[in-house]
Write a protein that holds these residues in place. Structure first.
Motif, PDB file in Angstrom:
ATOM      1  N   ILE A  45     -13.291 107.015  24.519  1.00 38.69           N
ATOM      2  CA  ILE A  45     -14.378 106.571  25.399  1.00 38.69           C
ATOM      3  C   ILE A  45     -14.047 106.917  26.846  1.00 38.69           C
ATOM      4  O   ILE A  45     -14.900 107.414  27.588  1.00 38.69           O
ATOM      5  CB  ILE A  45     -14.648 105.056  25.221  1.00 38.69           C
ATOM      6  CG1 ILE A  45     -15.285 104.799  23.861  1.00 38.69           C
ATOM      7  CG2 ILE A  45     -15.519 104.517  26.352  1.00 38.69           C
ATOM      8  CD1 ILE A  45     -15.360 103.327  23.488  1.00 38.69           C
ATOM      9  N   CYS A  51     -14.495 110.547  27.441  1.00 39.98           N
ATOM     10  CA  CYS A  51     -15.926 110.857  27.555  1.00 39.98           C
ATOM     11  C   CYS A  51     -16.441 110.531  28.959  1.00 39.98           C
ATOM     12  O   CYS A  51     -17.219 111.295  29.530  1.00 39.98           O
ATOM     13  CB  CYS A  51     -16.736 110.083  26.515  1.00 39.98           C
ATOM     14  SG  CYS A  51     -16.426 110.605  24.824  1.00 39.98           S
ATOM     15  N   ALA A  89     -17.953 113.215  31.555  1.00 38.01           N
ATOM     16  CA  ALA A  89     -19.296 113.071  32.130  1.00 38.01           C
ATOM     17  C   ALA A  89     -19.251 113.163  33.649  1.00 38.01           C
ATOM     18  O   ALA A  89     -20.074 113.855  34.261  1.00 38.01           O
ATOM     19  CB  ALA A  89     -19.912 111.744  31.687  1.00 38.01           C
ATOM     20  N   TRP A 122     -21.397 120.999  25.077  1.00 41.85           N
ATOM     21  CA  TRP A 122     -20.793 120.437  23.865  1.00 41.85           C
ATOM     22  C   TRP A 122     -19.449 121.084  23.566  1.00 41.85           C
ATOM     23  O   TRP A 122     -18.489 120.395  23.205  1.00 41.85           O
ATOM     24  CB  TRP A 122     -21.732 120.572  22.669  1.00 41.85           C
ATOM     25  CG  TRP A 122     -22.911 119.660  22.807  1.00 41.85           C
ATOM     26  CD1 TRP A 122     -24.199 120.005  23.102  1.00 41.85           C
ATOM     27  CD2 TRP A 122     -22.886 118.231  22.727  1.00 41.85           C
ATOM     28  NE1 TRP A 122     -24.976 118.882  23.194  1.00 41.85           N
ATOM     29  CE2 TRP A 122     -24.200 117.766  22.956  1.00 41.85           C
ATOM     30  CE3 TRP A 122     -21.896 117.288  22.468  1.00 41.85           C
ATOM     31  CZ2 TRP A 122     -24.539 116.425  22.948  1.00 41.85           C
ATOM     32  CZ3 TRP A 122     -22.233 115.953  22.449  1.00 41.85           C
ATOM     33  CH2 TRP A 122     -23.529 115.533  22.690  1.00 41.85           C
ATOM     34  N   PHE A 156     -17.096 119.792  26.117  1.00 43.47           N
ATOM     35  CA  PHE A 156     -16.761 118.405  25.799  1.00 43.47           C
ATOM     36  C   PHE A 156     -15.690 118.331  24.713  1.00 43.47           C
ATOM     37  O   PHE A 156     -14.691 117.627  24.847  1.00 43.47           O
ATOM     38  CB  PHE A 156     -18.015 117.649  25.355  1.00 43.47           C
ATOM     39  CG  PHE A 156     -17.723 116.285  24.809  1.00 43.47           C
ATOM     40  CD1 PHE A 156     -17.352 115.253  25.643  1.00 43.47           C
ATOM     41  CD2 PHE A 156     -17.806 116.040  23.445  1.00 43.47           C
ATOM     42  CE1 PHE A 156     -17.064 113.989  25.143  1.00 43.47           C
ATOM     43  CE2 PHE A 156     -17.526 114.789  22.938  1.00 43.47           C
ATOM     44  CZ  PHE A 156     -17.158 113.763  23.784  1.00 43.47           C
ATOM     45  N   VAL A 190     -11.871 116.848  25.326  1.00 41.56           N
ATOM     46  CA  VAL A 190     -11.328 115.735  24.534  1.00 41.56           C
ATOM     47  C   VAL A 190     -10.071 116.179  23.792  1.00 41.56           C
ATOM     48  O   VAL A 190      -9.075 115.443  23.746  1.00 41.56           O
ATOM     49  CB  VAL A 190     -12.395 115.168  23.572  1.00 41.56           C
ATOM     50  CG1 VAL A 190     -11.773 114.195  22.585  1.00 41.56           C
ATOM     51  CG2 VAL A 190     -13.502 114.476  24.357  1.00 41.56           C
TER      52      VAL A 190
END
Length: 172
Positions: free
Chosen positions: A111, A114, A118, A139, A142, A146
């Motif tokens: 989390i 993320c 962002a 995507w 992202f 991660v």
């Protein structure tokens, strides 16, 4: 008398850790191929301060290094990377890992990754509007971010564990 001596040692250790981190960040700013790796090693110093003197000491090192690096480093992106991610992450990681529940820890870390993504992505989209136009690039980016932050988290844990093992006398 013991309390003053203890505080003096703590202040000296904080100064040494701050100087070491700034030197590492300076190396990251002048060595183009090692920026991320050296920033990650500099973040291990914050972890060592967390072990040695807790939240107060680690935040002292983080703020001092952030301020000095913003002023002195020739490459401000290294200072920004430390300020926004590498310097504060060890403190956040410490709080997350106090739960002693591996699944909950990783959920919280993902989390947090993320949220970092962002903030960076939308901030970069303001500077580079064409980034927001790409259909699938966010995507893929992202997933890559991660994955990289997960590897960083594991590597940081291993590095700090080894440093604590080797320098346990210094940290006690």
């Amino acid at each position: 008398m013991f309390d003053i001596k203890s505080r003096t040692k703590n202040v000296a250790f904080t100064g040494i850790c701050t100087a070491l981190s700034v030197v590492l960040l300076y190396l990251a700013s002048v060595l183009p191929s090692a920026k991320i790796a050296v920033c990650a090693v500099a973040s291990a110093v914050v972890c060592l301060m967390m072990v040695k003197s807790g939240l107060r000491g680690s935040l002292s090192v983080y703020f001092a290094v952030s301020l000095v690096s913003l002023v002195m480093l020739p490459d401000k992106t290294v200072a920004a990377a430390y300020l926004l991610l590498f310097g504060i992450y060890p403190v956040i990681k410490s709080f997350i890992e106090r739960r002693n529940h591996l699944v909950a820890e990783w959920i919280l870390k993902i989390i947090m990754f993320c949220i970092y993504f962002a903030i960076v992505y939308f901030g970069a989209s303001l500077v580079f509007p064409q980034l927001a136009d790409a259909e699938y690039s966010a995507w893929f980016l992202f997933i890559g971010v991660v994955a990289v932050l997960t590897v960083y988290d594991v590597a940081l844990s291993l590095l700090v564990t080894e440093l604590i093992r080797r320098f346990s006398g210094l940290l006690s």
